[in-house]
Design a protein around this motif. Sequence first.
Motif, short mmCIF file in Angstrom:
data_model
loop_
_atom_site.label_atom_id
_atom_site.label_comp_id
_atom_site.label_asym_id
_atom_site.label_seq_id
_atom_site.Cartn_x
_atom_site.Cartn_y
_atom_site.Cartn_z
N GLU A 186 2.30 1.75 -3.44
CA GLU A 186 1.27 2.25 -4.36
C GLU A 186 1.01 3.73 -4.12
N LEU A 187 0.96 4.14 -2.86
CA LEU A 187 0.76 5.55 -2.52
C LEU A 187 1.94 6.39 -3.01
N VAL A 244 7.79 14.36 -3.18
CA VAL A 244 6.93 13.34 -2.58
C VAL A 244 7.15 13.28 -1.07
N ASP A 301 3.97 5.65 -5.54
CA ASP A 301 3.88 5.71 -7.00
C ASP A 301 2.81 6.71 -7.45
N GLN A 302 1.70 6.75 -6.72
CA GLN A 302 0.63 7.69 -7.04
C GLN A 302 1.11 9.13 -6.87
N ARG A 303 1.82 9.39 -5.78
CA ARG A 303 2.32 10.73 -5.52
C ARG A 303 3.40 11.13 -6.54
N GLU A 346 0.83 -1.21 0.00
CA GLU A 346 0.00 0.00 0.00
C GLU A 346 0.87 1.26 0.00
N ASP A 347 1.94 1.24 0.79
CA ASP A 347 2.84 2.39 0.85
C ASP A 347 3.51 2.62 -0.50
N ALA A 368 3.48 10.11 -9.62
CA ALA A 368 2.74 10.43 -10.84
C ALA A 368 2.13 11.83 -10.74
N GLU A 369 1.62 12.20 -9.58
CA GLU A 369 1.04 13.54 -9.39
C GLU A 369 2.10 14.63 -9.55
#
Length: 161
Positions: A10-11, A71, A13-15, A7-8, A17-18
């Motif tokens: 994925e979070l 990030v 990677d999401q950040r 989960e960490d 990408a942002e």
Amino acid sequence: YEKKCKEDMELFDQRVAEVLAKKREELDVLSNQELIDLCLEKGLKQGNAKKDRMERLLGEVQKTGEVEAAVAAIARKVYRKELLALSKAALLKLCTKHGVDPVVKSVLVERIMTKENGGFDGSGEVADEPEASEELKEPEDEVLPEEEQAEEPVMKKPRGR
């Protein structure tokens, strides 16, 4: 444990990408000449198209660690909000767990100076300190369940000199 790590990641990677999307938007509004100048400044090949230049600059941002720093700043801001939402008892418990002195003189001095200067501490930002009540009274002790009372830190009063 593995689920939390996943989960960490994925979070993270999401950040990432942002942050890259935001940087891409910033680069997209620049002219071709400005992008060429940025590429030359960073020692990158200029490329033929605007898209090539933007991709090279985005790659450079990732290589230099700017994305990771952004990030980390986001994560720190989120964690700060989480800590500010905790009760005083929970914060004291965390201080004890990590061996952190909950009353640091330099922090108290900075807060007093910031308050006396109308929220301006010289950094260009206005502080978001919660307002204290006008009456100076002893804070009420929170009632903790018995199992937590044993773990609550005991703070000693300073000796008068």
